[in-house]
Design an enzyme around this catalytic site. Structure first.
Site, short mmCIF file in Angstrom:
data_model
loop_
_atom_site.label_atom_id
_atom_site.label_comp_id
_atom_site.label_asym_id
_atom_site.label_seq_id
_atom_site.Cartn_x
_atom_site.Cartn_y
_atom_site.Cartn_z
N CYS A 328 -5.38 3.60 -2.52
CA CYS A 328 -5.92 4.72 -3.31
C CYS A 328 -7.45 4.86 -3.29
O CYS A 328 -7.96 5.96 -3.03
CB CYS A 328 -5.43 4.62 -4.75
SG CYS A 328 -3.66 4.38 -4.89
N ARG A 357 -1.44 -8.35 -0.96
CA ARG A 357 -1.39 -8.73 -2.37
C ARG A 357 -0.89 -10.17 -2.47
O ARG A 357 0.12 -10.52 -1.86
CB ARG A 357 -0.43 -7.80 -3.15
CG ARG A 357 -0.84 -6.34 -3.12
CD ARG A 357 0.16 -5.46 -3.85
NE ARG A 357 -0.14 -4.05 -3.66
CZ ARG A 357 0.62 -3.05 -4.11
NH1 ARG A 357 1.73 -3.32 -4.78
NH2 ARG A 357 0.27 -1.79 -3.89
N GLN A 375 2.01 0.48 3.26
CA GLN A 375 2.44 1.38 2.19
C GLN A 375 2.32 2.82 2.68
O GLN A 375 1.28 3.22 3.20
CB GLN A 375 1.55 1.18 0.96
CG GLN A 375 1.98 1.94 -0.27
CD GLN A 375 2.93 1.17 -1.15
OE1 GLN A 375 3.35 0.07 -0.81
NE2 GLN A 375 3.29 1.74 -2.28
N HIS A 379 -1.81 11.14 -1.35
CA HIS A 379 -2.45 11.67 -2.56
C HIS A 379 -2.53 13.18 -2.41
O HIS A 379 -3.03 13.68 -1.40
CB HIS A 379 -3.84 11.06 -2.74
CG HIS A 379 -3.79 9.58 -2.95
ND1 HIS A 379 -3.76 8.67 -1.89
CD2 HIS A 379 -3.74 8.82 -4.08
CE1 HIS A 379 -3.70 7.45 -2.37
NE2 HIS A 379 -3.70 7.51 -3.69
N LYS A 458 5.06 9.23 -14.67
CA LYS A 458 5.54 9.04 -13.30
C LYS A 458 7.04 9.27 -13.21
O LYS A 458 7.77 9.17 -14.19
CB LYS A 458 5.20 7.64 -12.81
CG LYS A 458 5.86 6.52 -13.61
CD LYS A 458 5.57 5.15 -13.01
CE LYS A 458 6.26 4.06 -13.81
NZ LYS A 458 6.19 2.74 -13.16
N HIS A 504 -0.16 10.72 -6.89
CA HIS A 504 -0.03 9.61 -5.95
C HIS A 504 1.46 9.40 -5.73
O HIS A 504 2.21 9.24 -6.69
CB HIS A 504 -0.66 8.34 -6.53
CG HIS A 504 -0.35 7.11 -5.74
ND1 HIS A 504 -0.12 5.89 -6.31
CD2 HIS A 504 -0.19 6.93 -4.41
CE1 HIS A 504 0.15 4.99 -5.37
NE2 HIS A 504 0.12 5.61 -4.21
#
Length: 638
Positions: A328, A357, A375, A379, A458, A504
């Site tokens: 992002c 991560r 990923q 956006h 979301k 997103h």
């Protein structure tokens, strides 16, 4: 007095409890009336009801009912262990998605001991004990009750002020907030499944404990069905199939960071080609942002303060950097590189970004839980009045993608949490936009009140595979945080500068994880358009090799499918068996007759024999099968 059950008014005697009410309503089967909610608070059935209470019984069919059933079963497991191994120290024993576990200190067992523990647990269940709730007057009183167990006292010391409770069944007492089953005889099937090591509180710096897993049901057939399901899931295990089909590997030299092999990369590239085709049809643009970005950027985005423990950090020329855990912030920098007008909106920006991560080594699980993954982020920047249309477009896109793989899905809308950023008006516009789109979309959805992200509401998309397992892959989030943190603007039609609304979204989510889901969903039997081993030609003898290679070249030229020839010295039956083990879609056997007739002899991986076919007929059908991305072979369906 009267209480209300599912809006139905029911008369009961004063001081009646939930058990009495359940018996009056004939909710007495093992799966019924596990616990209840009274005025939206979940309680044991032993709770005394009051006039006017609104009661809802929880059955095993509900997730909450299953959780209570399995947590009570975890207490049974702990009691059985303590009877057999009195020097062990029980620590925690929660319910999980499928069953429960309990962690013990001072316990050394092997898989061979599980049967003994299971038998003892069944004895306890046969005693029909009733878990009884006990409340302590203070932390000191609770600590005194568990003074011989340092793990329980450590938990008690961490509790906030309030009621501290325990549950007692027979000689066994355990620290627990409850609720629990009214009687253990509701458990009709109990299975101890496996044991493993686990760190206290999941922290590798702490002591290693012994974890024992189990599953239980209110019906013996349910357990049998579950064990059958486990056997099928085992056959589909993507880690096993990944190795067997030579798709990917995980190596100690890069823990949690997958190596994708050529056959796996063929599937991977087809997935991305399909995704990019879908995005191109919807006018997305694609970017690529750096994998390492400065500490200052991550401070600006907030990740440095809230996500630092999951980030890989490095220093270059005395300046701190982090490998990106998310795409992002890089997209925010892309957007802010230019002045934007409302005329560009909706501006749809996609990126297949490699992120890292940190996960504890014990949490790593094949492609499902990794440290390095790609990923499929995007956006979408827009004006407030475009929210609904863009959500609808994304829902349509998600349906097209998931249905292509035969994956059904469920929708969940999560709304504003207690701690959030943004104004009431921002949240109202955002939530109305998402809810309005879902209502118009016409597919049922669940609302999770207060479960949204702190930066916006979301929609989560939970896909369901061939075994009816749920996987949360896709998400559509309205983010009100990053546009503000990066001071993103656009020029509106009146010339004023305004903040864009930003969605997103991810549809595959982690591509590695989605790949793993597909391996298990298809059990390695990939549809033709995805299959890395689509066709194998099997010559009967050496004299047929030239004809086999001629057919191979013709098929590749006309279909661009992966084709090989097995011209080894094995027997035809062994070659066919080898091809079936590799889950090759089509086996084309060629011998004297096929050479003479310019034909092939077709067999599918499901062992459907179609016999002799003209090459042109075979090509016509497989070309159409590939173009349509068909899930079923025309040679099986027809």
């Amino acid at each position: 007095m009267f209480v209300y059950v599912e809006d139905k008014k029911v008369e009961i005697e004063k001081d009646s409890n939930g058990l009495t009410l359940a018996e009056k309503l004939k909710l007495t089967s093992p799966k019924d009336a596990i616990a209840m909610t009274v005025n939206d608070t979940t309680l044991d059935l032993h709770h005394i009801l009051k006039d006017g209470d609104k009661v809802k019984f929880l059955s095993f069919d509900s997730k909450e009912g299953q959780s209570i059933f399995w947590h009570s079963s975890a207490h049974v497991l702990a009691q059985a262990v303590m009877r057999l191994y009195p020097d062990a120290s029980p620590t925690i024993g929660p319910s999980i998605e499928n069953g429960f576990y309990y962690d013990f200190a001072n316990l050394k067992i092997t898989e061979e001991d599980l049967d003994k523990i299971e038998k003892e647990a069944k004895k306890i269940i046969a005693e029909s004990l009733k878990p009884i709730r006990q409340e302590f007057g203070s932390k000191k009183e609770a600590i005194d009750a568990f003074k011989n167990n340092p793990y329980k006292t450590a938990l008690i010391n961490e509790f906030e002020d309030g009621v501290i409770s325990a549950y007692k069944q027979g000689e066994f007492i355990d620290l627990c907030r409850g609720p629990h089953l009214p009687i253990l005889s509701k458990i009709k099937a109990f299975k101890v499944t496996k044991t493993s090591g686990a760190y206290w509180k999941g922290d590798s710096k702490n002591e290693m404990l012994t974890r024992i897993y189990g599953i239980s049901f209110p019906d013996k057939q349910m357990l049998q069905n579950y064990l059958t399901f486990l056997e099928e899931a085992k056959k589909r295990d993507h880690k096993m199939l990944g190795q067997k089909l030579n798709l990917f590997a995980l190596k100690e030299e890069a823990p949690g960071m997958p190596f994708i092999f050529p056959k796996g990369l063929y599937i991977w590239n087809n997935l991305l080609e399909f995704l990019n085709m879908c995005l191109k049809e919807k006018d997305y643009i694609e970017i690529k942002t750096p994998i390492i970005l400065t500490k200052e950027l991550w401070e600006r985005s907030g990740h440095w303060f809230y996500y630092k423990e999951n980030m890989y950090i490095t220093s270059i020329e005395d300046r701190e950097f982090a490998i990106k855990p998310m795409n992002c912030p890089g997209c925010m920098l892309y957007y802010s590189s230019n002045v934007h007008s409302y005329k560009e909106f909706p501006l749809k920006v996609s990126e297949i970004g490699l992120v890292h991560r940190h996960e504890f080594s014990g949490a790593l699980n094949g492609l499902f839980r990794v440290r390095s993954f790609h990923q499929d982020d995007a956006h979408v920047f827009m004006t407030p009045n475009q929210i609904k249309d863009q959500i609808l477009e994304l829902l349509d896109l998600a349906e097209k993608i998931y249905m292509t793989f035969g994956l059904s899905y469920k929708l969940e809308l999560s709304t504003r949490p207690e701690k959030s950023m943004g104004t009431d008006q921002d949240w109202e516009i955002a939530t109305k936009g998402l809810k309005g789109a879902l209502d118009d979309y016409g597919k049922s959805y669940k609302i999770n009140e207060g479960d949204g992200a702190f930066y916006g509401p979301k929609i989560d998309l939970h896909i369901q595979d061939a075994l009816k397992r749920d996987w949360q892959c896709g998400t559509i989030q309205l983010d009100m945080s990053l546009p503000e943190k990066f001071d993103l603007k656009y020029v509106d039609m009146d010339g004023s500068h305004k903040r864009p609304i930003m969605i997103h979204r991810a549809l595959f989510g982690s591509i590695e994880r989605f790949f793993g889901v597909l391996i298990e969903h298809f059990a390695g039997n990939f549809p033709l358009w995805l299959s890395p081993r689509a066709i194998r030609i099997i010559p009967v003898a050496d004299r047929h090799n030239e004809y086999a290679h001629k057919i191979k070249n013709e098929i590749i030229e006309k279909t661009n499918l992966p084709v090989d020839v097995d011209d080894s010295n094995e027997s035809v039956s062994k070659k066919i068996r080898n091809a079936q083990l590799l889950k090759i879609n089509y086996m084309l056997t060629v011998g004297d007759q096929e050479m003479e007739n310019n034909t092939i002899n077709l067999r599918t991986r499901d062992n459907v024999r179609r016999g002799e076919l003209k090459i042109s007929e075979f090509l016509e059908k497989v070309i159409l099968e590939k173009i349509k991305k068909a899930l079923l072979s025309p040679f099986v369906a027809s």
